[in-house]
Write an enzyme that holds these catalytic residues in place. Structure first.
Site, PDB file in Angstrom:
ATOM      1  N   SER A  78       0.792  -1.230   0.000  1.00  0.00           N
ATOM      2  CA  SER A  78       0.000   0.000   0.000  1.00  0.00           C
ATOM      3  C   SER A  78       0.820   1.274   0.000  1.00  0.00           C
ATOM      4  CB  SER A  78      -0.940   0.012   1.200  1.00  0.00           C
ATOM      5  OG  SER A  78      -1.828  -1.070   1.106  1.00  0.00           O
ATOM      6  N   SER A  79       2.035   1.241   0.519  1.00  0.00           N
ATOM      7  CA  SER A  79       2.800   2.481   0.578  1.00  0.00           C
ATOM      8  C   SER A  79       4.240   2.248   0.152  1.00  0.00           C
ATOM      9  CB  SER A  79       2.759   3.072   1.992  1.00  0.00           C
ATOM     10  OG  SER A  79       3.331   2.171   2.903  1.00  0.00           O
TER      11      SER A  79
END
Length: 186
Positions: free
Chosen positions: A12-13
């Site tokens: 996600s990041s």
């Protein structure tokens, strides 16, 4: 099965590690996205969809790495298996070929629904946390784009008739943000 073994990894990041997802798996090519799974608009996923051919196998650590909502998950699985691509989800120990049993389709739906539910819970917890932090005075929101002095200068120049687009470029902010500084809503 004669095609390539392709891997798809998503975190996600940018600061999350992709290493553990398909560690020790022999793959011909790996597609890695560092993006939210909230939708399917991810550059490497789109590249994988263009690249995968009949006879290939796409290997994904878990269903929630491919999609976070049931509709997207079903659509991706159908799109790939419809072209003769086999999909393996390691965490769930599930394989989809397009010739799947009713039980396999049920498992896809149930596991996909859990991924969607988990995403909804994360959003709810985040909103609750922000509300509690605001009550304690610990949450102040995003840092202002301009200092008080620069905001006053911006408002004065806009009132004098300078073009909003030129001001936005000069201050490095969007036109919408210029309007928010000119007409604050409190």
């Amino acid at each position: 099965m004669s095609g390539q073994r392709l891997g798809y990894i998503r975190v996600s990041s940018l600061d999350q590690s992709t290493q553990r997802q398909l560690e020790d798996i022999q793959l011909g090519r790996v597609f890695t996205d560092k993006a939210s799974g909230k939708d399917v608009k991810r550059p490497q996923l789109e590249e994988l969809l263009k690249f995968a051919r009949d006879g290939d196998t796409v290997i994904v650590h878990s269903m929630d790495r491919l999609a976070r909502n049931l509709d997207d998950l079903r659509s991706l699985v159908q799109k790939l298996t419809g072209r003769g691509v086999r999909i393996e989800f390691l965490e769930e120990s599930l394989v989809f070929t397009g010739e799947d049993s009713p039980l396999a389709n049920l498992m896809l739906s149930v596991m996909g629904a859990f991924a969607e539910f988990e995403r909804a819970l994360i959003g709810e917890r985040q909103r609750e946390g922000i509300t509690l932090a605001k009550k304690r005075g610990a949450y102040r929101g995003r840092k202002k784009a301009l200092s008080t002095e620069k905001a006053a200068d911006l408002a004065r120049r806009a009132a004098a008739g300078e073009p909003k687009a030129a001001l936005a470029r000069e201050y490095g902010i969007s036109r919408q943000t210029v309007y928010q500084y000119i007409h604050p809503t409190g």
